[in-house]
Design a protein around this motif. Structure first.
Motif, PDB file in Angstrom:
ATOM      1  N   THR A 114     -33.549  16.682  39.484  1.00 35.91           N
ATOM      2  CA  THR A 114     -33.528  16.803  40.942  1.00 35.91           C
ATOM      3  C   THR A 114     -32.568  15.759  41.467  1.00 35.91           C
ATOM      4  N   THR A 174     -18.902  20.353  37.949  1.00 36.59           N
ATOM      5  CA  THR A 174     -19.590  19.113  37.580  1.00 36.59           C
ATOM      6  C   THR A 174     -18.593  18.077  37.077  1.00 36.59           C
ATOM      7  N   ARG A 203     -22.684  17.284  40.676  1.00 40.22           N
ATOM      8  CA  ARG A 203     -22.535  18.736  40.678  1.00 40.22           C
ATOM      9  C   ARG A 203     -22.368  19.228  42.104  1.00 40.22           C
ATOM     10  N   SER A 212     -25.952  23.837  43.563  1.00 39.74           N
ATOM     11  CA  SER A 212     -25.727  24.473  42.263  1.00 39.74           C
ATOM     12  C   SER A 212     -26.844  24.095  41.288  1.00 39.74           C
ATOM     13  N   ARG A 213     -27.041  24.937  40.299  1.00 39.26           N
ATOM     14  CA  ARG A 213     -27.963  24.611  39.215  1.00 39.26           C
ATOM     15  C   ARG A 213     -27.211  24.108  37.977  1.00 39.26           C
ATOM     16  N   THR A 241     -25.112  21.567  35.603  1.00 34.13           N
ATOM     17  CA  THR A 241     -25.292  20.131  35.366  1.00 34.13           C
ATOM     18  C   THR A 241     -24.379  19.663  34.247  1.00 34.13           C
TER      19      THR A 241
END
Length: 454
Positions: free
Chosen positions: A81, A130, A203, A207-208, A210
């Motif tokens: 997170t 990223t 990132r 966005s997810r 990483t």
């Protein structure tokens, strides 16, 4: 970029402007045969300390803010997170963008060697959207601390940020010269006795994706100033089959990356060793290279190691980080204490990339002089001479060379030298890149561990 007070070779520089390069002939065929075991470790340890965080326990012992440890056979730090959001203005494009970020700070590592120089290196994957920043803060012998110095802003590609070192960093005792934190006046007695690393993973907001950092650490050293080094006794005859690539065949190609191939000794050497371990860029990776160019993977290596602040492809940690973008490869920047250390790695089937600088007369058979050059040591003759893949050769067939052992170990291990004008310049003091697979053989593990690399 460099300083007279820094024991630092010119980073990955090409042949010195005053040097001339004559056509070079290939060396005789290697006589090494069989698979000898690595020579025994030398009794005297060099003044070098290494610490690399890379295990699940290592990452758990650090302090994370927004990161978590991704488990598995190769555990790494990822963003869980985000801890916050920040704006970053890329100094090389002028573009400002917002980035979510998370951080991890290592425990304090007390070096076994009170150090005059510290060089960080890292292994990571940075998918599109990223990037990472690596910082280092040290403590001096008087108990005071350095600021947090940026040792690199890095991404495997160049579509989101331009990978870069940061100039103009320093305090009352030390300065950062591209990729090296160096005590300005070693004669003062000031030393760095410990340090911490801080990794910041970025990132695109929302966005997810990483970054994943698998390995991060540093090499601290206090190599004494010296123009000559003690001779070692040969203990191994062996040659590894490492691909041969010339940087010179790329002269004039992609001048936006350090004036083209003539300056690409570092990425060319890196590419040789990457391919020795059976890894290669994909067709998609190479799609940007103009059709018809020979060895397009060398062009790709140059683009992937280019430091937009330094203006060259010779940033040592950026080369290691590039190598580690390939499947299950580990890569570090270190210092080795002697050619005996190199023999032990060669005996374990691990080639070594070394950094050296010399006048033409100081390395018989080279045919050139250089203010800083990378080569790949691939073996030793029965007489103990060094077999090297030298990218400063006119073509790939001429890359394999044999250099006199005594001359080689001196130009690589010394910290001081005279240039053509008689001025004192710096030498690398044994700097080397070492790349190896994630699951090395038991004999390779023993050698790597004995040199502080595992």
């Amino acid at each position: 970029m460099t300083s007279e007070t820094s024991r630092r070779t010119v980073l990955g520089a090409a042949l010195a402007a005053a040097a001339t390069t004559a056509p070079l002939t290939g060396a005789a065929q290697a006589a090494a045969a069989g698979r000898p075991s690595a020579p025994p470790a030398p009794s005297g340890a060099p003044p070098v300390d290494t610490r690399f965080w890379h295990t699940y326990t290592d990452w758990r012992h650090g302090s994370g803010d927004g990161t978590r440890v991704a488990p598995g056979p190769r555990p790494g730090l990822v963003i869980a997170t985000p801890a916050g959001r920040t704006d970053y203005t890329d100094p090389h494009t002028g573009a400002t963008a917002a980035w979510d970020y998370a951080t991890w700070t290592s425990p304090v590592h007390r070096s076994s060697v009170p150090a005059t120089e510290v060089i960080a290196s890292w292994n990571a994957r940075t998918p599109a959207g990223t990037w990472i920043q690596v910082e280092l803060s040290g403590r001096y012998t008087d108990g005071t601390d350095t600021p947090w110095f940026v040792m690199g802003r890095w991404a495997g590609g160049d579509g989101d940020i331009r990978r870069t070192s940061v100039d103009g960093q320093g305090d009352a005792h030390t300065s950062v010269w591209t990729d090296t934190l160096s005590v300005d006046d070693p004669a003062s007695g000031v030393r760095l006795v410990s340090y911490r690393l801080r990794l910041t993973l970025h990132r695109t907001p929302g966005s997810r994706a990483t970054p994943t950092v698998w390995r991060a650490g540093a090499m601290a050293s206090d190599v004494p100033d010296r123009f000559t080094v003690p001779a070692t006794t040969p203990s191994l005859a062996r040659e590894l089959r490492v691909p041969r690539y010339s940087q010179e065949v790329h002269a004039g190609r992609y001048p936006e990356y350090d004036n083209g191939g003539e300056a690409w000794c570092s990425p060319t050497s890196s590419q040789m060793v990457i391919e020795y371990w059976g890894r290669r860029p994909t067709a998609e990776d190479l799609a940007w290279v103009r059709p018809g160019l020979s060895d397009p993977q060398v062009c790709h290596a140059a683009r992937s190691t280019y430091d937009y602040q330094y203006g060259g492809c010779g940033n040592w940690p950026f080369n290691a980080a590039y190598a580690a973008t390939y499947r299950d490869l580990n890569a570090v920047v270190t210092r080795l204490g002697s050619l005996t250390d190199v023999e032990r790695l060669i005996g374990a089937a691990i080639p070594v990339i070394t950094s050296q600088s010399f006048l033409e007369k100081e390395l018989p058979g080279a045919g050139y002089g250089t203010a800083g050059h990378l080569m790949t040591v691939i073996g030793f003759t029965a007489d103990g001479d060094v077999i090297a893949n030298d990218p400063a050769s006119p073509d790939n067939d001429a890359v394999r060379r044999v250099y006199p052992r005594r001359a080689w170990e001196n130009i690589w291990l010394r910290t001081k030298r005279y240039d053509a004008a008689g001025k004192v310049r710096s030498g690398s003091g044994g700097v080397a890149y070492v790349y190896w697979p994630e699951r090395p053989a038991p004999g390779q593990q023993r050698v790597l561990r004995s040199l502080g690399l595992l």
